[in-house]
Design an enzyme around this catalytic site. Structure first.
Site, PDB file in Angstrom:
ATOM      1  CE1 TYR A   1     179.167 120.465  -0.676  1.00 33.95           C
ATOM      2  CE2 TYR A   1     178.242 122.608  -1.850  1.00 33.95           C
ATOM      3  CZ  TYR A   1     178.304 121.618  -0.878  1.00 33.95           C
ATOM      4  OH  TYR A   1     177.674 121.962   0.483  1.00 33.95           O
TER       5      TYR A   1
ATOM      6  CB  VAL B   1     168.782 122.928   2.468  1.00 32.25           C
ATOM      7  CG1 VAL B   1     169.726 123.698   3.161  1.00 32.25           C
ATOM      8  CG2 VAL B   1     169.251 122.487   1.162  1.00 32.25           C
TER       9      VAL B   1
ATOM     10  CB  SER C   1     174.521 120.506   4.026  1.00 28.37           C
ATOM     11  OG  SER C   1     174.903 121.506   3.294  1.00 28.37           O
TER      12      SER C   1
ATOM     13  CE1 TYR D   1     176.413 124.478   7.686  1.00 25.83           C
ATOM     14  CE2 TYR D   1     174.173 124.364   7.644  1.00 25.83           C
ATOM     15  CZ  TYR D   1     175.091 124.055   7.148  1.00 25.83           C
ATOM     16  OH  TYR D   1     174.990 123.038   6.239  1.00 25.83           O
TER      17      TYR D   1
ATOM     18  CE  LYS E   1     178.091 121.668   3.384  1.00 25.68           C
ATOM     19  NZ  LYS E   1     177.314 123.208   3.861  1.00 25.68           N
TER      20      LYS E   1
END
Length: 403
Positions: A190, A260, A64, A242, A67
């Site tokens: 992705y 992660v 991530s 987040y 992103k």
């Protein structure tokens, strides 16, 4: 002299290395096999100097952390209006894999999975094939890192085998008219984006590229426009961690993105890019040791975004009065970086000069740089003083004001 920065990083690493809290991410089988004891941190400066400590050579998948970088690429390729039509910018307060859509069906931001898949589909030309978009993403992230990145095929296949939830999110966004193209293609692309291999040095250089207005400090390449970095950093600051984004920003104060696999990227505009890696994660999916390392660097190195240096109050180096050295000139010597606040302080110094018609020399020899508004304010000050009938001369050996 031996540079103390590497020793400072070693000290941070040692202070955080004993924490065995957290657990490996186990929803992607390949990531559950990671060595939990790996730990590394790195910093990159504005001139491309990279410092690293620990397992800095170990490579892991970016996940991530890609992103905000992909978001910047989408902004550069499609423009901010098109991107905002498809993906919002508000914090969700939800975990990364939640169904987090606005009433219009638009994903709340590009840092959660549904928004990230939607963002991925916006990269490149709308008519491109899946392979062309994949290459744009790979080459774009490589440009951020300053080297050619590769995909970990084992992690890609492992992640793809458990992607049903992400695929469901993609179909939901597609059903609302917010996801361009086929959901299966967007999810596959992705996952490939998330499966690119990096190390902490790469993260630090990528972060400094964002923090430096899109210019890679190692290669000198302008990867994305300045405005795209401003937008990406803003969203990363409010949404990147987040449902723990507020806690992170108040304690650490460095716009950041976690992944992660255990990586953390942090970008402090104009100062440093930072990377950390340790696979054990907390309940919100952030590296436990990585978070501690960032918190220590923020505190001990004075890197909190809201801890502003007092540059504007020290803009005046000195004023040499006309009778001091006998040349009849009043020299106003400025120093530092001329952003808005510093230039405004300089204007007040100029405004308060005695109106005795002595020629004025504006000495910018000690000014290291100026923003667009800084240049504009100082240039207008010179023009207005001249319009008032004053003899104003500018000493600008490094062309800070341009021209």
């Amino acid at each position: 002299m031996r540079n103390p920065v590497p020793e400072l990083l070693d000290e941070v690493l040692r202070e955080c290395a004993d924490d065995d809290g957290g657990a490996l991410h186990d929803s992607i089988p390949e990531l559950a096999e990671a060595d939990p004891d790996r730990f590394a941190i790195a910093l990159c400066t504005a001139d491309g100097t990279v410092y690293a400590s620990g397992d800095a050579e170990h490579r892991f998948t970016i996940q991530s952390i890609s992103k905000p970088l992909a978001y910047a690429l989408a902004l550069a390729d499609r423009g901010i209006e098109t991107v905002l039509e498809h993906v919002g910018v508000e914090p969700s307060g939800d975990a990364f894999n939640e169904i987090s859509l606005e009433r219009s069906g638009r994903p709340r931001n590009p840092m959660i999975n549904v928004g990230a898949v939607t963002t991925h589909a916006l990269i490149g030309d709308p008519e491109w094939s899946l392979a062309e978009r994949d290459e744009r993403v790979r080459s774009g992230l490589s440009a951020f890192a300053g080297r050619e990145l590769e995909i970990d095929d084992a992690v890609f296949e492992s992640e793809r085998s458990v992607a049903s939830h992400t695929l469901a999110l993609a179909y939901l966004a597609h059903s609302q008219g917010k996801l361009d193209g086929e959901p299966h293609d967007a999810v596959d692309g992705y996952i490939r984006q998330c499966s690119m291999l990096v190390d902490v040095r790469d993260l630090a250089v990528m972060a400094m590229t964002l923090a430096g207005g899109g210019r890679n400090p190692v290669t000198g390449e302008q990867v994305v426009p300045v405005w795209a970095c401003t937008q990406a950093l803003s969203v990363m600051a409010t949404c990147g961690m987040y449902d723990a984004a507020g806690d992170w920003m108040s304690r650490v104060g460095i716009p950041a993105k976690s992944g992660v696999s255990g990586g953390v990227l942090g970008a402090l505009p104009g100062q440093i890019g930072a990377g950390a890696f340790s696979p054990r994660l907390d309940d919100v999916g952030t590296s436990v040791r990585g978070e501690q390392a960032f918190a220590r660097m923020s505190s001990e190195f004075g890197l909190h975004l809201m801890h502003a240096p007092e540059v504007a109050t020290h803009v005046l180096y000195g004023v040499v009065e006309p009778d001091t050295d006998g040349d009849g000139l009043r020299e106003v010597q400025l120093q530092g970086t001329m952003h808005f606040a510093a230039a405004e302080a300089a204007l007040r110094e100029l405004e308060g000069l005695p109106d005795d018609r002595s020629p004025v020399v504006l000495d910018l020899t000690r000014v290291v740089s100026a923003s667009a508004i800084g240049r504009r304010l100082l240039t207008e000050a010179v023009e207005r003083m001249r319009a008032d009938g004053r003899d104003v001369r500018v000493t600008d050996p490094d062309s800070v004001l341009g021209g």
